[in-house]
Write an enzyme that holds these catalytic residues in place. Structure first.
Site, mmCIF file in Angstrom:
data_model
loop_
_atom_site.group_PDB
_atom_site.id
_atom_site.type_symbol
_atom_site.label_atom_id
_atom_site.label_comp_id
_atom_site.label_asym_id
_atom_site.label_seq_id
_atom_site.Cartn_x
_atom_site.Cartn_y
_atom_site.Cartn_z
ATOM 1 N N PRO A 208 0.824 -1.209 0.000
ATOM 2 C CA PRO A 208 0.000 0.000 0.000
ATOM 3 C C PRO A 208 0.863 1.268 0.000
ATOM 4 O O PRO A 208 2.037 1.194 0.346
ATOM 5 C CB PRO A 208 -0.789 -0.095 1.309
ATOM 6 C CG PRO A 208 -0.551 -1.444 1.855
ATOM 7 C CD PRO A 208 0.649 -2.011 1.214
ATOM 8 N N HIS A 428 -25.933 6.483 20.077
ATOM 9 C CA HIS A 428 -25.490 5.653 18.947
ATOM 10 C C HIS A 428 -24.057 5.166 19.186
ATOM 11 O O HIS A 428 -23.769 3.966 19.124
ATOM 12 C CB HIS A 428 -25.578 6.486 17.660
ATOM 13 C CG HIS A 428 -25.130 5.776 16.424
ATOM 14 N ND1 HIS A 428 -26.009 5.321 15.469
ATOM 15 C CD2 HIS A 428 -23.896 5.422 15.981
ATOM 16 C CE1 HIS A 428 -25.341 4.742 14.498
ATOM 17 N NE2 HIS A 428 -24.051 4.787 14.786
ATOM 18 N N GLU A 429 -23.157 6.107 19.480
ATOM 19 C CA GLU A 429 -21.752 5.737 19.688
ATOM 20 C C GLU A 429 -21.603 4.866 20.938
ATOM 21 O O GLU A 429 -20.804 3.921 20.951
ATOM 22 C CB GLU A 429 -20.863 6.983 19.792
ATOM 23 C CG GLU A 429 -20.819 7.854 18.538
ATOM 24 C CD GLU A 429 -20.390 7.108 17.281
ATOM 25 O OE1 GLU A 429 -19.665 6.099 17.384
ATOM 26 O OE2 GLU A 429 -20.810 7.514 16.180
HETATM 27 P P1 ADP Z 1 5.848 4.440 -0.661
HETATM 28 O O1 ADP Z 1 6.929 4.554 -1.663
HETATM 29 O O2 ADP Z 1 5.614 3.033 -0.202
HETATM 30 O O3 ADP Z 1 4.565 5.111 -1.028
HETATM 31 P P2 ADP Z 1 7.608 6.102 0.854
HETATM 32 O O4 ADP Z 1 8.827 5.288 0.861
HETATM 33 O O5 ADP Z 1 7.558 7.229 -0.112
HETATM 34 O O6 ADP Z 1 6.331 5.194 0.659
HETATM 35 O O7 ADP Z 1 7.340 6.636 2.331
HETATM 36 C C1 ADP Z 1 6.827 7.912 2.583
HETATM 37 C C2 ADP Z 1 7.317 8.394 3.920
HETATM 38 O O8 ADP Z 1 6.763 7.626 4.969
HETATM 39 C C3 ADP Z 1 8.797 8.287 4.099
HETATM 40 O O9 ADP Z 1 9.448 9.410 3.632
HETATM 41 C C4 ADP Z 1 8.961 8.120 5.598
HETATM 42 O O10 ADP Z 1 8.950 9.372 6.226
HETATM 43 C C5 ADP Z 1 7.700 7.406 6.003
HETATM 44 N N1 ADP Z 1 7.891 5.955 6.137
HETATM 45 C C6 ADP Z 1 7.243 4.992 5.463
HETATM 46 N N2 ADP Z 1 7.621 3.767 5.855
HETATM 47 C C7 ADP Z 1 8.553 3.939 6.799
HETATM 48 C C8 ADP Z 1 9.342 3.045 7.598
HETATM 49 N N3 ADP Z 1 9.223 1.725 7.473
HETATM 50 N N4 ADP Z 1 10.198 3.582 8.492
HETATM 51 C C9 ADP Z 1 10.311 4.912 8.613
HETATM 52 N N5 ADP Z 1 9.609 5.799 7.901
HETATM 53 C C10 ADP Z 1 8.729 5.346 7.004
#
Ligand code: ADP
Length: 618
Positions: A208, A428-429
């Site tokens: 994702p 409800h909640e």
């Molecule tokens: P994707 O390419 O899977 O969409 P990214 O690598 O661009 O995701 O991640 C976006 C941001 O989310 C990164 O710059 C980082 O700040 C954060 N992030 C995502 N996964 C991690 C992880 N496993 N550890 C640390 N930071 C993460």
């Protein structure tokens, strides 16, 4: 790595500027230059020059006379006198009568200003625009006509040691282990070559959005000390028709020159979607995909170029991409579990002044289903909220607000809700919360709120258990808690509100999947009408008869009725606690699991777990 772009001036401004310049030239500069050229003399001088036959052209205007000397080297003007016989004397002097002495004095200049200058200016603007377009299209500076077309703007983002390391990517141990092999290979490709081992050319990172696929790819480059080329699938196809393929070609040309290196293609599904054979399909995309396949086949196995590609939908990719010698290895990069979330929090809390009493495990528990990017976002948002309130540390409340904001959007405290509506929402909640707390297999609740956010009027947050297998009992209890809100409305107010639309949708889908996919209804039996291949051939005709369709509908309805009855039963049996909770919600607007424990006591599941732990310890 962000590119700083200068704000672009709209084209209209350029044209307006050019027009303004021309007008200035014409109405200020030219007349001024004309004035300077004309020498004013007295009438006597004019008469003397006439007598001496030193007159070239003459223009007798209503209030002045403009004239030149014989050789037309100078223009003169003088006032008008009542001078009879002037015309004859001038004629005798050999003068020619002309009405355009001043204008004709600078025909070349006028021509330059009115014809040549605009052409120069407009073509300069055109060139500038062209350059910009080419840069945007990936050509770098260069004219469209002279071979700049279709150059790639794949950039070397990470070079040598400045890159991200595996240590910066929290969790994802399996993916890292897999990619470590690529790092080893890139350190010394010849070692692999000599023993006859072939490194896969392409590796697909599937998961994702925001789970760190890009980070992992960069980390591979960082760890191996090699250049990193990156491009997004959507960039390939967004500009001109025919550009995508040449961009691919150019990207690979650059990469081969810089081998060993990493080429990273983000959102590969934008070009690599299944070719469905539809007439009038997306030609541009297909050409780009074909070029990519050709390039991948074109370079040798151990050429030192490793292509990493990211997608969140491997199932929609064209099978040709996955064939041997192309992207024949897949690495799953999933959403982090609670332990991994805690590790990701560690990474992103490094630069934040955290309340010493707050621990990351609490935060990890509050963020089920969050990706790494979401967590990064939460940390930043929490720090912003704390700063806004002039706090010294970022605390629990700041994080909870940040989490709420990211899940549900901004608080809408000024939304107009009548007291009756608020009561209905609170009950409800409280209904959701009570049912999920009491039923053994339902997901435990983290908190309930009746603060409207985004489109939701209130919300109950559950902590989905990290489980790989879900049983019939669990799904039934989940459906009952989902319907708990509506059951509460019916029980307390004997009415049904429109706010339960989303609950009904979720519950119906769950019940439908129990019956039609998971074989959890005795009447339908151990059958699944789910098509995991997603090929769609079966979607055209239902793979079951009309009778089965009817049976499925009936079973889904029965399950939903059962779940609703179960929810109502729970609320009846715990009416006091339920009412107490709803009133607490009305008072405090937010209620946490601790409050629920105070009202209802420990959850059955927790009691059982504690008993089991005690028994094991004894
Ligand atoms: P994707 O390419 O899977 O969409 P990214 O690598 O661009 O995701 O991640 C976006 C941001 O989310 C990164 O710059 C980082 O700040 C954060 N992030 C995502 N996964 C991690 C992880 N496993 N550890 C640390 N930071 C993460």
């Amino acid at each position: 790595m962000k590119e700083v772009k200068t704000p672009r001036k709209p084209l209209a401004i350029y044209y307006a500027l050019v027009l303004l310049m021309l007008l200035l030239l014409n109405f200020v500069l030219l007349p001024w230059m004309g004035e300077r050229q004309i020498k004013e003399v007295d009438y006597g001088t004019f008469m003397t020059m006439t007598e001496e036959k030193n007159i070239g052209r003459v223009d007798i205007e209503s209030n002045q006379i403009i004239f030149t000397d014989k050789d037309e080297t100078q223009v003169y003007k003088t006032g008008l006198m009542n001078d009879t016989g002037l015309t004859e004397r001038l004629y005798d002097a050999g003068a020619t009568f002309s009405s355009e002495i001043v204008e004709q004095s600078s025909p070349v200049l006028s021509f330059l200003i009115w014809f040549v200058l605009p052409i120069i200016l407009f073509s300069a603007i055109g060139n500038q625009m062209n350059k910009k377009l080419m840069e945007k299209a990936g050509g770098g500076p260069g004219s469209m006509m002279f071979g700049g077309m279709g150059k790639s703007n794949a950039k070397v983002y990470v070079q040598s040691t400045a890159g991200i390391r595996f240590a910066d990517v929290a969790g994802e141990d399996e993916a890292k282990e897999n990619l470590q092999e690529v790092v080893n290979y890139l350190h010394d490709p010849s070692k692999y070559e000599s023993i006859g081992a072939k490194m896969p050319k392409g590796i697909l990172l599937v998961g994702p959005p925001g789970t760190g696929k890009t980070m992992l790819a960069k980390a591979v480059a960082g760890e191996s000390n090699v250049p990193f080329f990156s491009m997004s699938g959507s960039e390939f196809v967004e500009m001109f028709v025919g550009m995508g393929a040449s961009k691919v070609r150019d990207l690979f040309k650059q990469a081969k020159e810089k081998a060993p290196c990493i080429v990273f293609i983000d959102e590969i599904d934008a070009i690599g979607k299944k070719r469905d054979g539809q007439i009038g399909g997306n030609d541009e995309r297909e050409q780009t995909l074909n070029q990519l396949l050709t390039e991948m086949d074109g370079f040798g196995t151990n050429s030192g170029v490793i292509i990493l590609a990211a997608t969140n939908r491997a199932d929609i990719l064209d099978k040709a991409l996955m064939r041997a010698g192309r992207f024949d290895r897949q690495i799953e990069v999933g959403l982090p579990d609670v332990k991994e979330r805690a590790e990701i929090f560690d990474v992103h809390l490094r630069n934040i002044k955290l309340d010493p009493n707050l621990d990351r495990d609490f935060l990890a528990k509050q963020t089920p289903g969050f990706s790494g990017a979401d967590i990064a976002n939460v940390c930043n948002e929490a720090a912003l909220i704390a700063a806004r309130h002039d706090k010294k540390f970022v605390g629990r409340e700041d994080f909870l607000s940040a989490i709420d904001r990211i899940v549900g959007g901004l608080e809408r405290r000024n939304m107009i809700i009548t007291p009756e509506e608020k009561r209905l929402i609170a009950y409800h909640e409280a209904g959701h919360a009570t049912v999920s707390w009491i039923l053994e297999y339902a997901n435990p609740l983290i908190k309930v709120t009746i603060i409207p956010r985004g489109r939701a009027l209130g919300a109950a947050w559950y902590l989905p258990e990290e489980r790989q297998v879900t049983t019939r009992e669990q799904i039934m209890d989940d459906i009952a808690s989902t319907l708990g809100g509506r059951a509460a409305e019916k029980l307390v107010f004997d009415t049904l509100g429109s706010g339960a639309l989303n609950d009904l949708e979720v519950a119906t889908k769950k019940a439908y999947s129990m019956v039609a996919y998971l074989g959890m209804s005795d009447k339908v039996g151990n059958m699944s009408y789910y098509d995991s291949s997603g090929q769609g051939e079966m979607a055209l005709t239902k793979p079951y008869s009309e009778q089965t369709a009817e049976l499925i509908d009936k079973e889904v309805k029965r399950l939903l009725d059962d779940a609703f009855a179960l929810a109502t039963k729970v609320l009846r049996e715990h009416r006091d606690g339920f009412t107490q909770l709803a009133e607490l919600l009305l008072e405090k607007e937010v209620v946490f699991s601790e409050d629920l424990e105070r009202i209802f006591g420990k959850r059955i599941k927790d009691i059982k777990r504690e008993q089991a732990e005690a028994a094991a310890a004894a």
